[in-house]
Design an enzyme around this catalytic site. Structure first.
Site, PDB file in Angstrom:
ATOM      1  N   ILE A  13     -11.804   1.458  -2.692  1.00  0.00           N
ATOM      2  CA  ILE A  13     -12.924   1.348  -1.765  1.00  0.00           C
ATOM      3  C   ILE A  13     -13.105   2.694  -1.068  1.00  0.00           C
ATOM      4  CG2 ILE A  13     -13.856   0.190   0.271  1.00  0.00           C
ATOM      5  CD1 ILE A  13     -13.589  -1.697  -2.086  1.00  0.00           C
ATOM      6  N   TYR A  54      -2.647 -11.699   5.010  1.00  0.00           N
ATOM      7  CA  TYR A  54      -1.280 -11.924   5.487  1.00  0.00           C
ATOM      8  C   TYR A  54      -0.397 -12.081   4.252  1.00  0.00           C
ATOM      9  CZ  TYR A  54      -3.253 -12.844  10.134  1.00  0.00           C
ATOM     10  OH  TYR A  54      -3.913 -12.738  11.333  1.00  0.00           O
ATOM     11  N   TYR A  80     -11.149 -11.450   9.565  1.00  0.00           N
ATOM     12  CA  TYR A  80     -11.593 -12.341  10.631  1.00  0.00           C
ATOM     13  C   TYR A  80     -11.416 -11.665  11.984  1.00  0.00           C
ATOM     14  CZ  TYR A  80      -6.875 -13.288  12.321  1.00  0.00           C
ATOM     15  OH  TYR A  80      -5.635 -13.146  12.885  1.00  0.00           O
ATOM     16  N   SER A  94       0.821  -1.214   0.000  1.00  0.00           N
ATOM     17  CA  SER A  94       0.000   0.000   0.000  1.00  0.00           C
ATOM     18  C   SER A  94       0.856   1.266   0.000  1.00  0.00           C
ATOM     19  CB  SER A  94      -0.943   0.011   1.206  1.00  0.00           C
ATOM     20  OG  SER A  94      -0.225  -0.028   2.423  1.00  0.00           O
TER      21      SER A  94
END
Length: 532
Positions: free
Chosen positions: A244, A479, A193, A121
């Site tokens: 997004i 990950y 999660y 990123s």
């Protein structure tokens, strides 16, 4: 003499000030980008505060670049740096940024929380020039209890989302991440999660709508993007389909009383046998109970300097301690949980407990959005289908005791995770998965010892191959692990794509090819437009 000034003229005036203030040595790319933004954005804003470049102010640029990055391994002087960082203040700025980057042939990297494990990123190893569009200023969260939903903008951290929910209600929550500084934009796009996954599934399983900017600079909601793209962005990984802007999430019911505990065992306390039992029952426990295991070397108190293996069982139970103790006595008496090990609290405080905040911290601490973990590290992941035998665990302990600061976290599956189809969203790790493993090696001295630690984690990963999922050996896309292969490498994308997405990868590629055929949104492990 008084005179009226339009928004556009005001913006042009601010742009002129910026261009005058930028040294002549500064990249003309930033100047061209700013001019393009003015032509494509009708909102006046303090533009000088939204750009960070090394030519304008090297100190501020460095601070901004490093502000949210977790993995210091990608912040060395040798890592490529962006031409500039742009922080949009409005959605129209994001639209304009896409249009202008496309026009000027600038490669975009998109950052909401900066937690990408391989720095994708904020670093582009094979794309020059590149710029970062940092969404951290777009962080509004609007909670609507009447519809049991909330709109959360991409720059909000998951901790902020939790806080805004509990501001309105103590009996509503959202089943997403354990780390409170995760940017929700990139978090949900990988699956997300958390400690309520066995009760309600992933964060991405509880997304109702989204707003994205496509490669043409258009803002699309679920209806406009279509069900295929909406499917793809809920678990298909960040940086492949668009920017997004915001997620509409479904709130879930939580009890007024939640119970937490942490119980630690060492090798000297039959830790291996207790862990072997956990492997067999963790996915079969009451859906209200989530027990993860945090494993690392620890010093023996009786013999300082002599290390053992510490296994901390950290749990969240959606209920009171009396019912929890009944569940544990029936299903996992080997842990030896007692009433004094248990602490009852609100759901929001349990979230903070799991995230590592001290018990004295107020919920407002979640608004800081600061990562509690910054290190040089390498991470990998695995999914386990059959209990790892005792001899396999003992071999793992030998390897762990050879490394300086290794860490592994084992998260239980089962419950709702087993009842959702593996093709419901791109995240495929569902029925038949006992638990997920995160592998980490961390170090503080940068490049000095990096090769040794990278060698250790790769060798440990190789050792574990015999005990984990096969054909493919599965991995969790949030990950991120570039060892699995890249779009620029020799490895066929299907090899690493299958590890993250199993049979969903080919559908992702098809959707990508139709929605972003020019591959504008791309990085080292983005979904390609075609394979083969």
């Amino acid at each position: 003499m008084a005179f009226a000034i339009s928004k556009r003229n005001a913006t042009l005036f601010l742009v002129t000030l910026l261009l005058i203030s930028v040294p002549l040595s500064s990249s003309t790319l930033q100047q061209d980008f700013v001019k393009c933004l003015v032509d494509n954005s009708d909102v006046s804003f303090p533009i000088t505060a939204s750009f960070f470049s090394p030519d304008q102010n090297a100190t501020l640029f460095k601070e901004e670049l490093e502000s949210t990055a977790q993995n210091l391994r990608y912040l060395t002087p040798s890592n490529p740096k962006p031409v500039f960082i742009f922080e949009p203040l409005y959605e129209t700025h994001v639209q304009a940024a896409v249009v202008c980057a496309k026009k000027l042939q600038l490669h975009l990297r998109l950052r909401s929380g900066g937690h990408d494990y391989e720095g994708l990123s904020f670093v582009a190893e094979d794309e020059t020039p590149f710029v970062i569009v940092d969404l951290s200023k777009l962080r509004q969260v609007d909670v609507d209890l009447d519809s049991n939903s909330a709109w959360a903008h991409a720059g909000a951290t998951i901790g902020e989302v939790y806080y805004r929910i509990q501001e309105k209600s103590q009996t509503h929550g959202f089943p997403a991440g354990l780390c409170s500084s995760l940017g929700i934009g990139g978090h949900l796009v990988g699956g997300a999660y958390g400690s309520m996954m066995r009760k309600f599934g992933l964060g991405a399983d509880n997304v109702l709508d989204a707003r994205i900017v496509d490669a043409n600079g258009q803002i699309l909601d679920r209806a406009a993007m279509g069900e295929d793209v909406f499917w793809a962005i809920r678990g298909g990984g960040g940086g492949s389909f668009g920017v997004i802007l915001a997620w509409k999430i479904k709130l879930v019911p939580v009890p007024a009383t939640v119970t937490v505990f942490t119980v630690t065992k060492t090798l000297e306390q039959d830790g291996t046998k207790v862990l072997y039992k956990w492997e067999q029952i963790a996915d079969k426990l009451d859906d209200d109970l989530f027990i993860r295991v945090i494993i690392s070397p620890a010093s023996k108190t009786t013999k300082p300097g002599n290390r053992t293996i510490s296994m901390s069982y950290q749990a969240q139970f959606l209920g009171d301690s009396n019912r929890l103790l009944q569940v544990m006595q029936k299903s996992f008496p080997e842990l030896g949980l007692t009433k004094k090990d248990c602490t009852e609290m609100s759901w929001i405080k349990s979230v903070m407990y799991i995230a590592g905040f001290p018990n004295s911290a107020a919920p407002e601490a979640l608004l800081a959005g600061k990562s509690l973990f910054k290190n040089h590290f390498k991470a990998k992941s695995d999914f386990v289908k059959e209990p790892i035998p005792v001899e396999g665990l003992e071999g793992l302990w030998e390897r762990f005791l050879q490394e300086d600061s290794p860490l592994t976290i084992w998260n239980p599956y089962g419950g709702m995770m087993s009842r959702i189809s593996e093709s419901e969203i791109p995240f495929p790790h569902r029925n038949g998965t006992l638990f997920k493993i995160q592998w980490l090696s961390t170090w503080q001295d940068g490049k000095v010892s990096e090769a040794r630690h990278m060698k250790w984690i790769r060798e440990t990963y190789s050792y574990m191959e015999q005990y984990v999922s096969k054909n493919p050996r599965q991995a969790y896309v949030n990950y991120r692990d570039l060892d699995l292969g890249t779009n620029e490498g020799e490895t066929d994308a299907r090899e690493w794509g299958a590890k993250y997405y199993k049979g969903n990868f080919e559908r992702l590629v098809k959707i990508k090819g139709e929605f972003d055929p020019d591959n504008f949104f791309r990085h080292e492990q983005s979904v390609p437009t075609k394979i083969g």
